[in-house]
Design an enzyme around this catalytic site. Structure first.
Site, mmCIF file in Angstrom:
data_model
loop_
_atom_site.group_PDB
_atom_site.id
_atom_site.type_symbol
_atom_site.label_atom_id
_atom_site.label_comp_id
_atom_site.label_asym_id
_atom_site.label_seq_id
_atom_site.Cartn_x
_atom_site.Cartn_y
_atom_site.Cartn_z
ATOM 1 N N ASN A 106 18.267 -24.664 13.517
ATOM 2 C CA ASN A 106 18.841 -26.093 13.475
ATOM 3 C C ASN A 106 18.131 -26.747 12.308
ATOM 4 O O ASN A 106 17.035 -27.006 12.140
ATOM 5 C CB ASN A 106 18.283 -26.891 14.661
ATOM 6 C CG ASN A 106 18.977 -28.538 14.616
ATOM 7 O OD1 ASN A 106 19.675 -28.666 13.758
ATOM 8 N ND2 ASN A 106 18.427 -29.421 15.593
ATOM 9 N N TRP A 107 19.145 -26.822 11.259
ATOM 10 C CA TRP A 107 18.809 -27.108 9.985
ATOM 11 C C TRP A 107 18.726 -28.567 9.737
ATOM 12 O O TRP A 107 18.345 -29.304 8.835
ATOM 13 C CB TRP A 107 20.046 -26.883 8.990
ATOM 14 C CG TRP A 107 19.841 -25.442 8.667
ATOM 15 C CD1 TRP A 107 18.794 -24.404 8.931
ATOM 16 C CD2 TRP A 107 20.736 -24.614 7.636
ATOM 17 N NE1 TRP A 107 19.282 -23.329 8.459
ATOM 18 C CE2 TRP A 107 20.475 -23.380 7.544
ATOM 19 C CE3 TRP A 107 21.855 -25.152 6.869
ATOM 20 C CZ2 TRP A 107 20.971 -22.278 6.971
ATOM 21 C CZ3 TRP A 107 22.597 -24.069 6.176
ATOM 22 C CH2 TRP A 107 22.137 -22.698 6.154
ATOM 23 N N HIS A 161 20.757 -33.264 21.580
ATOM 24 C CA HIS A 161 19.329 -33.139 21.159
ATOM 25 C C HIS A 161 18.589 -34.602 21.024
ATOM 26 O O HIS A 161 19.132 -35.605 20.859
ATOM 27 C CB HIS A 161 19.412 -32.787 19.358
ATOM 28 C CG HIS A 161 18.318 -32.185 18.878
ATOM 29 N ND1 HIS A 161 17.350 -33.171 18.298
ATOM 30 C CD2 HIS A 161 17.817 -31.094 18.617
ATOM 31 C CE1 HIS A 161 16.193 -32.542 18.005
ATOM 32 N NE2 HIS A 161 16.567 -31.178 18.056
ATOM 33 N N GLU A 214 13.158 -28.641 24.848
ATOM 34 C CA GLU A 214 12.851 -29.076 23.604
ATOM 35 C C GLU A 214 11.739 -30.289 23.971
ATOM 36 O O GLU A 214 12.259 -31.409 23.820
ATOM 37 C CB GLU A 214 13.779 -29.579 22.630
ATOM 38 C CG GLU A 214 14.468 -28.368 22.000
ATOM 39 C CD GLU A 214 15.084 -28.640 20.576
ATOM 40 O OE1 GLU A 214 14.951 -27.540 19.729
ATOM 41 O OE2 GLU A 214 15.508 -29.458 20.214
ATOM 42 N N GLY A 268 8.759 -31.109 15.393
ATOM 43 C CA GLY A 268 8.381 -31.398 14.008
ATOM 44 C C GLY A 268 6.768 -31.988 14.153
ATOM 45 O O GLY A 268 6.582 -32.419 13.109
ATOM 46 N N SER A 328 8.378 -26.849 17.148
ATOM 47 C CA SER A 328 7.300 -26.303 16.344
ATOM 48 C C SER A 328 7.286 -24.818 16.358
ATOM 49 O O SER A 328 6.009 -24.206 16.657
ATOM 50 C CB SER A 328 6.040 -26.880 16.718
ATOM 51 O OG SER A 328 6.131 -28.390 16.289
ATOM 52 N N GLY A 349 13.644 -25.670 14.340
ATOM 53 C CA GLY A 349 13.882 -26.716 13.133
ATOM 54 C C GLY A 349 13.304 -26.130 11.860
ATOM 55 O O GLY A 349 14.007 -25.510 11.156
HETATM 56 P P1 13P Z 1 11.020 -28.116 14.768
HETATM 57 O O1 13P Z 1 11.267 -26.714 14.911
HETATM 58 O O2 13P Z 1 10.771 -28.653 13.343
HETATM 59 O O3 13P Z 1 9.831 -28.744 15.671
HETATM 60 O O4 13P Z 1 12.233 -28.739 15.535
HETATM 61 C C1 13P Z 1 12.807 -28.246 16.704
HETATM 62 C C2 13P Z 1 14.160 -28.863 17.053
HETATM 63 O O5 13P Z 1 14.202 -30.085 17.078
HETATM 64 C C3 13P Z 1 15.068 -28.015 17.098
HETATM 65 O O6 13P Z 1 16.293 -28.334 17.353
#
Ligand code: 13P
Length: 253
Positions: free
Chosen positions: A12-13, A102, A168, A174, A214, A235
């Site tokens: 997911n960019w 999301h 998630e 993040g 993460s 992410g």
């Molecule tokens: P991170 O991998 O940056 O924690 O993000 C996860 C995410 O929200 C994927 O949709």
């Protein structure tokens, strides 16, 4: 041990990358995948760029076996909804998947569980695979409400194939604070049991449940060893093709 379900490695960019960067990324990804050992079936690999990048990413991924998806959709098939994008438009751009619910959309745009479910239904109706995202906040976890929250988020979703779920936990997104494999497994097993209860054992056994929050090349292997973790929605670590490739390799690619 053979996996019960073909895993998915999804990147997911979010709101990152410009077109030239996205195209260079896709070339690097294709090169890396080309070097994978022959004969390995590997995970399904899907990239979720932002809308303007989607046609370029689809074109750059042609012939690679890597799929593309959108990050959101409007629940209506068409109409006066300025700034929104329909499932049919996403499909027409060459994508096969779409995220629904999301936590960043739930947070930034106040998306309700009913709206998320309507989006997942619209995706299915158009022939897209919805990747419905669920997960508790840090406060909800502290209060011991995690499983209840997951049940509430799952309840209105269309529990029919094709459906992919992504667990998630909001506190892990993040933050670098990845869920432990035990935490992920508990949530995934709960979701699968709820699927079995509401939609039958067959759907529960077939539905891929991804973990997101993460995920890195360093922690992917221990998370992937959890029996109900069927891949990742990545992410930050998906923004670097080499780090994403390392995660794909953990899943057998
Ligand atoms: P991170 O991998 O940056 O924690 O993000 C996860 C995410 O929200 C994927 O949709």
């Amino acid at each position: 041990m053979a996996r019960a379900r073909r895993p998915i490695a999804a990147g997911n960019w979010k709101m990152h990358l410009l077109r030239a960067e996205a195209e260079a990324y896709c070339r690097a990804l294709a090169d890396g995948l080309g070097a994978a050992p022959a004969g390995s079936r590997g995970p399904e690999v899907v990239l979720f760029p932002s809308f303007p990048l989607l046609p370029a990413v689809v074109a750059a991924l042609a012939g690679t076996g890597v799929g593309a998806g959108a990050q959101d959709l409007h629940p209506e098939p068409s109409g006066a909804h300025t700034g929104d994008v329909s499932a049919a438009q996403i499909l027409d751009a060459g994508a096969r998947f779409v995220l629904a619910g999301h936590s960043e959309r739930r947070r930034d745009h106040g998306e309700s569980e009913e709206l998320v479910a309507a989006k997942a239904r619209a995706a299915r109706a158009a022939g897209l695979v919805p990747v419905a995202c669920v997960g508790e906040t840090a406060d909800e976890r502290r209060r011991g409400e995690t499983l209840e929250v997951l049940g509430r988020q799952l309840a209105p979703l269309p529990l029919e194939p094709p459906l992919v779920l992504a667990y998630e936990p909001v506190w892990a997104i993040g933050t670098g604070e990845t869920a432990t494999p035990a935490i992920a497994q508990e949530a995934h097993a709960h979701l699968r049991a709820a699927l079995a209860e509401r939609a039958g054992a067959e759907l529960a056994a077939a539905t891929r449940i991804l973990y997101g929050g993460s995920v890195t090349p360093e922690n992917a292997a221990e998370l992937a060893a959890a029996p109900d973790v069927d891949g990742f929605l990545v992410g930050g670590a998906s923004l670097d093709p080499q780090r994403f490739l390392a995660i794909i390799h953990v899943l057998g690619g």
